[in-house]
Design a protein around this motif. Sequence first.
Motif, PDB file in Angstrom:
ATOM      1  N   GLY A   1      72.308 -46.151 103.310  1.00  0.00           N
ATOM      2  CA  GLY A   1      71.110 -45.417 103.680  1.00  0.00           C
ATOM      3  C   GLY A   1      70.043 -46.251 104.366  1.00  0.00           C
ATOM      4  O   GLY A   1      68.909 -45.796 104.525  1.00  0.00           O
ATOM      5  N   HIS A   2      70.366 -47.469 104.786  1.00  0.00           N
ATOM      6  CA  HIS A   2      69.379 -48.351 105.414  1.00  0.00           C
ATOM      7  C   HIS A   2      69.160 -47.977 106.883  1.00  0.00           C
ATOM      8  O   HIS A   2      70.120 -47.715 107.612  1.00  0.00           O
ATOM      9  CB  HIS A   2      69.827 -49.812 105.345  1.00  0.00           C
ATOM     10  N   GLY A   3      67.901 -48.014 107.301  1.00  0.00           N
ATOM     11  CA  GLY A   3      67.577 -47.803 108.704  1.00  0.00           C
ATOM     12  C   GLY A   3      67.814 -49.067 109.517  1.00  0.00           C
ATOM     13  O   GLY A   3      68.087 -50.144 108.970  1.00  0.00           O
ATOM     14  N   SER A   4      67.712 -48.944 110.829  1.00  0.00           N
ATOM     15  CA  SER A   4      68.013 -50.089 111.686  1.00  0.00           C
ATOM     16  C   SER A   4      67.159 -50.069 112.942  1.00  0.00           C
ATOM     17  O   SER A   4      66.597 -49.037 113.328  1.00  0.00           O
ATOM     18  CB  SER A   4      69.494 -50.083 112.072  1.00  0.00           C
ATOM     19  N   PHE A   5      67.108 -51.228 113.581  1.00  0.00           N
ATOM     20  CA  PHE A   5      66.446 -51.395 114.873  1.00  0.00           C
ATOM     21  C   PHE A   5      67.377 -52.258 115.723  1.00  0.00           C
ATOM     22  O   PHE A   5      67.491 -53.461 115.473  1.00  0.00           O
ATOM     23  CB  PHE A   5      65.081 -52.067 114.710  1.00  0.00           C
ATOM     24  N   TYR A   6      68.033 -51.641 116.684  1.00  0.00           N
ATOM     25  CA  TYR A   6      68.977 -52.359 117.539  1.00  0.00           C
ATOM     26  C   TYR A   6      68.317 -52.556 118.907  1.00  0.00           C
ATOM     27  O   TYR A   6      68.144 -51.599 119.668  1.00  0.00           O
ATOM     28  CB  TYR A   6      70.287 -51.577 117.670  1.00  0.00           C
ATOM     29  N   TYR A   7      67.956 -53.811 119.199  1.00  0.00           N
ATOM     30  CA  TYR A   7      67.260 -54.127 120.449  1.00  0.00           C
ATOM     31  C   TYR A   7      68.247 -54.594 121.513  1.00  0.00           C
ATOM     32  O   TYR A   7      69.158 -55.386 121.238  1.00  0.00           O
ATOM     33  CB  TYR A   7      66.209 -55.210 120.214  1.00  0.00           C
ATOM     34  N   VAL A   8      68.026 -54.088 122.733  1.00  0.00           N
ATOM     35  CA  VAL A   8      68.872 -54.458 123.860  1.00  0.00           C
ATOM     36  C   VAL A   8      67.983 -54.949 125.000  1.00  0.00           C
ATOM     37  O   VAL A   8      66.924 -54.370 125.273  1.00  0.00           O
ATOM     38  CB  VAL A   8      69.747 -53.265 124.321  1.00  0.00           C
ATOM     39  N   ALA A   9      68.383 -56.019 125.641  1.00  0.00           N
ATOM     40  CA  ALA A   9      67.655 -56.571 126.795  1.00  0.00           C
ATOM     41  C   ALA A   9      68.431 -56.243 128.062  1.00  0.00           C
ATOM     42  O   ALA A   9      69.657 -56.386 128.108  1.00  0.00           O
ATOM     43  CB  ALA A   9      67.500 -58.081 126.643  1.00  0.00           C
ATOM     44  N   ARG A  10      67.708 -55.826 129.104  1.00  0.00           N
ATOM     45  CA  ARG A  10      68.334 -55.467 130.382  1.00  0.00           C
ATOM     46  C   ARG A  10      67.637 -56.199 131.525  1.00  0.00           C
ATOM     47  O   ARG A  10      66.435 -56.442 131.473  1.00  0.00           O
ATOM     48  CB  ARG A  10      68.269 -53.956 130.615  1.00  0.00           C
ATOM     49  N   ASP A  11      68.431 -56.496 132.558  1.00  0.00           N
ATOM     50  CA  ASP A  11      67.848 -57.124 133.738  1.00  0.00           C
ATOM     51  C   ASP A  11      67.311 -56.053 134.682  1.00  0.00           C
ATOM     52  O   ASP A  11      67.301 -54.850 134.348  1.00  0.00           O
ATOM     53  CB  ASP A  11      68.860 -58.041 134.430  1.00  0.00           C
ATOM     54  N   SER A  12      66.873 -56.458 135.859  1.00  0.00           N
ATOM     55  CA  SER A  12      66.263 -55.515 136.804  1.00  0.00           C
ATOM     56  C   SER A  12      67.254 -54.477 137.309  1.00  0.00           C
ATOM     57  O   SER A  12      66.850 -53.439 137.838  1.00  0.00           O
ATOM     58  CB  SER A  12      65.667 -56.283 137.990  1.00  0.00           C
ATOM     59  N   ASN A  13      68.561 -54.734 137.136  1.00  0.00           N
ATOM     60  CA  ASN A  13      69.591 -53.768 137.540  1.00  0.00           C
ATOM     61  C   ASN A  13      70.104 -52.947 136.368  1.00  0.00           C
ATOM     62  O   ASN A  13      71.144 -52.281 136.474  1.00  0.00           O
ATOM     63  CB  ASN A  13      70.756 -54.502 138.197  1.00  0.00           C
ATOM     64  N   SER A  14      69.407 -53.012 135.253  1.00  0.00           N
ATOM     65  CA  SER A  14      69.750 -52.271 134.031  1.00  0.00           C
ATOM     66  C   SER A  14      71.031 -52.765 133.365  1.00  0.00           C
ATOM     67  O   SER A  14      71.609 -52.080 132.522  1.00  0.00           O
ATOM     68  CB  SER A  14      69.872 -50.763 134.311  1.00  0.00           C
ATOM     69  N   ASN A  15      71.476 -53.955 133.722  1.00  0.00           N
ATOM     70  CA  ASN A  15      72.636 -54.536 133.057  1.00  0.00           C
ATOM     71  C   ASN A  15      72.199 -55.160 131.732  1.00  0.00           C
ATOM     72  O   ASN A  15      71.136 -55.780 131.643  1.00  0.00           O
ATOM     73  CB  ASN A  15      73.270 -55.620 133.929  1.00  0.00           C
ATOM     74  N   VAL A  16      73.036 -55.004 130.697  1.00  0.00           N
ATOM     75  CA  VAL A  16      72.734 -55.599 129.398  1.00  0.00           C
ATOM     76  C   VAL A  16      72.881 -57.114 129.501  1.00  0.00           C
ATOM     77  O   VAL A  16      73.913 -57.626 129.928  1.00  0.00           O
ATOM     78  CB  VAL A  16      73.665 -55.046 128.307  1.00  0.00           C
TER      79      VAL A  16
ATOM     80  N   LYS B   1      82.863 -48.824  96.435  1.00  0.00           N
ATOM     81  CA  LYS B   1      84.170 -48.829  97.094  1.00  0.00           C
ATOM     82  C   LYS B   1      84.077 -48.203  98.485  1.00  0.00           C
ATOM     83  O   LYS B   1      84.813 -48.572  99.402  1.00  0.00           O
ATOM     84  CB  LYS B   1      85.196 -48.078  96.247  1.00  0.00           C
ATOM     85  N   ALA B   2      83.143 -47.257  98.657  1.00  0.00           N
ATOM     86  CA  ALA B   2      82.983 -46.596  99.952  1.00  0.00           C
ATOM     87  C   ALA B   2      82.653 -47.587 101.059  1.00  0.00           C
ATOM     88  O   ALA B   2      83.006 -47.370 102.222  1.00  0.00           O
ATOM     89  CB  ALA B   2      81.895 -45.532  99.861  1.00  0.00           C
ATOM     90  N   PHE B   3      81.968 -48.681 100.719  1.00  0.00           N
ATOM     91  CA  PHE B   3      81.631 -49.694 101.718  1.00  0.00           C
ATOM     92  C   PHE B   3      82.890 -50.265 102.349  1.00  0.00           C
ATOM     93  O   PHE B   3      83.019 -50.350 103.580  1.00  0.00           O
ATOM     94  CB  PHE B   3      80.813 -50.802 101.054  1.00  0.00           C
TER      95      PHE B   3
ATOM     96  N   ALA C   1      78.202 -52.390 117.460  1.00  0.00           N
ATOM     97  CA  ALA C   1      77.317 -51.264 117.144  1.00  0.00           C
ATOM     98  C   ALA C   1      77.808 -50.412 115.978  1.00  0.00           C
ATOM     99  O   ALA C   1      77.023 -49.690 115.366  1.00  0.00           O
ATOM    100  CB  ALA C   1      77.152 -50.381 118.382  1.00  0.00           C
ATOM    101  N   GLU C   2      79.108 -50.484 115.655  1.00  0.00           N
ATOM    102  CA  GLU C   2      79.631 -49.639 114.580  1.00  0.00           C
ATOM    103  C   GLU C   2      78.942 -49.893 113.237  1.00  0.00           C
ATOM    104  O   GLU C   2      78.848 -48.997 112.397  1.00  0.00           O
ATOM    105  CB  GLU C   2      81.133 -49.864 114.404  1.00  0.00           C
ATOM    106  N   TRP C   3      78.440 -51.115 113.052  1.00  0.00           N
ATOM    107  CA  TRP C   3      77.828 -51.434 111.763  1.00  0.00           C
ATOM    108  C   TRP C   3      76.558 -50.632 111.508  1.00  0.00           C
ATOM    109  O   TRP C   3      76.185 -50.389 110.347  1.00  0.00           O
ATOM    110  CB  TRP C   3      77.514 -52.925 111.685  1.00  0.00           C
TER     111      TRP C   3
ATOM    112  N   ARG D   1      74.227 -47.386 107.496  1.00  0.00           N
ATOM    113  CA  ARG D   1      73.375 -46.232 107.196  1.00  0.00           C
ATOM    114  C   ARG D   1      74.120 -45.224 106.327  1.00  0.00           C
ATOM    115  O   ARG D   1      73.565 -44.706 105.352  1.00  0.00           O
ATOM    116  CB  ARG D   1      72.906 -45.562 108.484  1.00  0.00           C
ATOM    117  N   ASN D   2      75.391 -44.954 106.653  1.00  0.00           N
ATOM    118  CA  ASN D   2      76.168 -43.981 105.885  1.00  0.00           C
ATOM    119  C   ASN D   2      76.500 -44.480 104.486  1.00  0.00           C
ATOM    120  O   ASN D   2      76.637 -43.685 103.548  1.00  0.00           O
ATOM    121  CB  ASN D   2      77.463 -43.645 106.621  1.00  0.00           C
ATOM    122  N   THR D   3      76.646 -45.800 104.336  1.00  0.00           N
ATOM    123  CA  THR D   3      77.013 -46.359 103.041  1.00  0.00           C
ATOM    124  C   THR D   3      75.812 -46.606 102.148  1.00  0.00           C
ATOM    125  O   THR D   3      75.813 -46.250 100.967  1.00  0.00           O
ATOM    126  CB  THR D   3      77.778 -47.692 103.226  1.00  0.00           C
TER     127      THR D   3
END
Length: 403
Positions: A176-191, A329-331, A165-167, A172-174
Amino acid sequence: MSVEKNAQRKQIMSDPVAVFLALHPDKDAQLLTALAHLQEQRCALEKQRKEIQTQTKVISGRIGEARRNGKSVDALKLSMKEETMRLKTINNQFGAIENRIMSFFESSQDEQAETATTPAIPTRRSYSSAITDVGAVSVSLLQDELSEWNSYVDGNPAASIYHRAEWRELIRNTFGHGSFYYVARDSNSNVVGILPLIRLKSRMFGDFLVSMPYFNYGGAIADHPVIEQELMRAANECAAAIGVSHIEYRDDIPHDNLPEISEKVNMILTLPDSQAELWNSFSAKLRAQIKRPQQEKPQTCSGRQEHLDDFYTVFARNMRDLGTPVYAKAFFRNILDSFPGNSWIVVLRLNNQPVAAGFLIGYRDTLEIPWASTLRDVNHLSMNMLLYWEVLQVRDATRIQAF
């Protein structure tokens, strides 16, 4: 490709369904339908390619006319670059489709039948057996559950460090690009699955989603291939909603019904138990190439932020000489700051000046070199060979500062 094979390929591409049917009249309709679908995609890409080629000729004519009249050609040159990039993408897709068509003729009959009747589920990935009801899995955008996300990445053998997730914040800080991080969970909310996506938007290259940009790895990873498909389905809906042109998954396995570009390959070297064994595995020519720069007695330096300036001096100059835009260089500084236990720099100095440098990223039991450069002035000394040898001697990324 031989003349005979080239002629055979042209004959097949003229009408692959007819050629295949003539060779294998007993094949079922499913196989022929799959081949016909690929040919339809090929024809559509061929049409796009011709349209772009026609447009580039028009732009080229306008550039010539503008120059003759003493007018600015900057906007026209930008349009030409955009069309060239589009043509490159189409050509890659076109080649991939043709290779898939040719595979029908190169594979055995049993393999062809299996391809037609079996979904293209990845075979180089092991999946968890804990999921019993994939229908109960829900997909949503990541909020603030970074620790859960990273725990899943660290526990999934198919994950790379670029899934962490750090990327998201780093990019974004380097840039300025936006992102969409999708997560799937089971019925017990486990990733049970994740998919990181970065939106790249520019006038030159267009507007699209990538998993992951700037690196060679990404894509959806999950406990079950169906969950990976659900993550990509959510990404498709997102792409349609925000109006991007396409999604690029930098994955190392194929996915059903997705076009593939297979020109890049992973080159992985398994290191032996000792440096001597590694050295002896090299050819005499390669050992000589490593010994040559050693005669110049260069200094090898390794570390982190303290060598960033030296690395960037070599890297930026080499990119300039190649005519390639260079990252800020900031990257690289942000990578070192965000991954203190996974990123390092190696520099070779000659006459107290940096002449070769590599930026290393390690994760689990693998160390890679995403960026490495050598100044042209020392190319005749094979400094690049010595640089790679210094890195290869490191058998454990956590001990890199010891060499």
